[in-house]
Design a protein around this motif. Structure first.
Motif, PDB file in Angstrom:
ATOM      1  N   VAL A 147      15.388 -14.422 -51.142  1.00 22.00           N
ATOM      2  CA  VAL A 147      16.186 -14.853 -52.299  1.00 22.00           C
ATOM      3  C   VAL A 147      17.669 -14.789 -51.933  1.00 22.00           C
ATOM      4  N   GLU A 148      18.374 -15.907 -52.115  1.00 21.79           N
ATOM      5  CA  GLU A 148      19.802 -15.976 -51.852  1.00 21.79           C
ATOM      6  C   GLU A 148      20.562 -16.024 -53.173  1.00 21.79           C
ATOM      7  N   THR A 149      21.596 -15.192 -53.282  1.00 20.69           N
ATOM      8  CA  THR A 149      22.412 -15.142 -54.493  1.00 20.69           C
ATOM      9  C   THR A 149      23.884 -15.181 -54.109  1.00 20.69           C
ATOM     10  N   ILE A 150      24.647 -16.029 -54.750  1.00 23.93           N
ATOM     11  CA  ILE A 150      26.096 -16.014 -54.581  1.00 23.93           C
ATOM     12  C   ILE A 150      26.640 -14.906 -55.477  1.00 23.93           C
ATOM     13  N   ILE A 151      27.162 -13.851 -54.886  1.00 24.98           N
ATOM     14  CA  ILE A 151      27.596 -12.712 -55.686  1.00 24.98           C
ATOM     15  C   ILE A 151      29.105 -12.698 -55.908  1.00 24.98           C
ATOM     16  N   LYS A 152      29.838 -13.529 -55.153  1.00 28.27           N
ATOM     17  CA  LYS A 152      31.283 -13.593 -55.378  1.00 28.27           C
ATOM     18  C   LYS A 152      31.847 -14.901 -54.850  1.00 28.27           C
ATOM     19  N   SER A 205      19.311 -19.503 -41.049  1.00 28.80           N
ATOM     20  CA  SER A 205      18.324 -18.692 -40.322  1.00 28.80           C
ATOM     21  C   SER A 205      18.211 -17.298 -40.938  1.00 28.80           C
ATOM     22  N   ILE A 206      19.310 -16.769 -41.446  1.00 29.80           N
ATOM     23  CA  ILE A 206      19.281 -15.457 -42.115  1.00 29.80           C
ATOM     24  C   ILE A 206      18.473 -15.549 -43.402  1.00 29.80           C
ATOM     25  N   ARG A 207      18.670 -16.616 -44.158  1.00 33.99           N
ATOM     26  CA  ARG A 207      17.918 -16.793 -45.404  1.00 33.99           C
ATOM     27  C   ARG A 207      16.420 -16.824 -45.138  1.00 33.99           C
TER      28      ARG A 207
END
Length: 372
Positions: free
Chosen positions: A64-69, A28-30
């Protein structure tokens, strides 16, 4: 740094049975981020029983979703993990307004270890088990207690709004413990539904120009609107810590004078049994004060009561409650065991909180009540 920017940090300690709700919130946040230009960072630690149980730090912006860690197996019950998340994320996405949300199970000031359920009562040895604290990590069998939470939130950046998407965290002692860690604190007096906060409304409708008080009030209203037709018992409140020292002094004075003018516990017991409660040891502070004023009619206490209620009105920025049985939920809870006696470790840890240490008359009233 650009002007009028917002960073929203959500610490999802979901290594417990709330894991399915965490995944729903993440999606839902995305989706909601499509309509917002705020930077949203979510650190998610998943349940030990799911396949993809490693922790990740996600960044969302404009859909836009990004895996940053990649974090691997992480212990969300470690306060150092929470502190690192806040500081690293705030440094990576600096802004004019920082909102931090701690997402997990919660249970107010009761810091007894739920993973070690051998609980000794301090006055009467009856057995009773309840969940406690915040940020439960089932894999590590750890959680963050309130003293650890204060240290974890003692960060190098200024937190404008600190929110607890968790049960029972809308307590005066918690707000006092964290009075130097945030300007506004948001929490629920009662249990929260597993679906938690309505993040789409928060992401889409928190405005760049909103003050911390306005952000807190909006979250409370969004929460109330979201559950209006679906839940019978819901509470949510926002507090401004600017006046909390004055409130604490007045609570201390109120408790001292009340104890000095009671010859026995009988009348107080009747009041406590009729005071709005959220657990058998968490009562609504405003309702209790009003009941004492109306039922006991202690003349010397009346000016203190008036001043304290006025101070609490300024402290509680916003409050929403609904459902049968929540009519006297006025926004802020406080610890006072009513239908059960305190657990030894719970009581001893409660005595270590800043409020108990600096303003001991309230905990003194509790001790007198059970020892008289």
């Amino acid at each position: 740094m650009s002007t009028n920017t917002i960073t929203l940090l959500i610490y999802m300690a979901a290594d417990n049975n709330l894991d399915p709700s965490a995944m729903q919130d993440l999606e839902s946040i995305r989706k909601a981020s499509i309509y917002s230009d705020m930077d949203i960072v979510v650190q998610l630690d998943r349940w030990e029983f799911v396949d993809a149980k490693e922790g990740f730090r996600h960044h969302f912006k404009q859909g836009v979703e990004t895996i940053i860690k990649e974090l691997g197996e992480v212990n969300s019950g470690d306060p150092k993990i929470l502190k690192a998340f806040i500081e690293e994320s705030a440094e990576a996405y600096p802004s004019d307004k920082l909102i931090v949300v701690i997402w997990s199970h919660g249970s107010g000031v009761d810091d007894m270890d739920v993973y070690n359920p051998s609980r000794e009562k301090i006055f009467v040895p009856d057995k009773e088990i309840e969940e406690i604290a915040i940020a439960f990590d089932d894999a590590s069998k750890e959680f963050i207690d309130n003293l650890e939470l204060q240290k974890a939130l003692d960060v190098s950046v200024e937190i404008d709004v600190l929110g607890f998407d968790a049960c029972l965290m809308g307590m005066f002692e918690i707000a006092y413990q964290l009075r130097n860690q945030a300007k506004v604190i948001v929490g629920s007096q009662y249990l929260e539904p597993s679906t938690g906060w309505p993040y789409p409304q928060i992401v889409e409708h928190i405005g760049h120009g909103d003050t911390p008080r306005e952000v807190g009030a909006k979250i409370v209203q969004f929460y109330s609107d979201y559950y209006e037709r679906t839940q019978n018992f819901v509470t949510q409140s926002a507090y401004s810590v600017a006046s909390i020292d004055e409130v604490a002094k007045l609570i201390n004075k109120f408790a001292k004078v009340l104890k000095e003018n009671l010859s026995n516990t009988k009348s107080l017991k009747l009041i406590l049994n009729q005071t709005q409660n959220f657990r058998s040891d968490y009562i609504d502070l405003v309702h209790f004060i009003k009941m004492v004023d109306e039922r006991l009619n202690i003349e010397i206490l009346k000016p203190i009561t008036t001043e304290l209620l006025e101070a609490l009105e300024g402290f509680i920025v916003a409050n929403q409650s609904m459902g049968v049985g929540m009519e006297d939920a006025h926004g802020i809870s406080i610890y006072f065991p009513t239908k059960k006696v305190p657990f030894k470790e719970t009581f001893e840890m409660y005595e270590k909180l800043d409020f108990s240490q600096e303003y001991p008359s309230w905990v003194g009233l509790i001790r007198w009540y059970y020892l008289s």
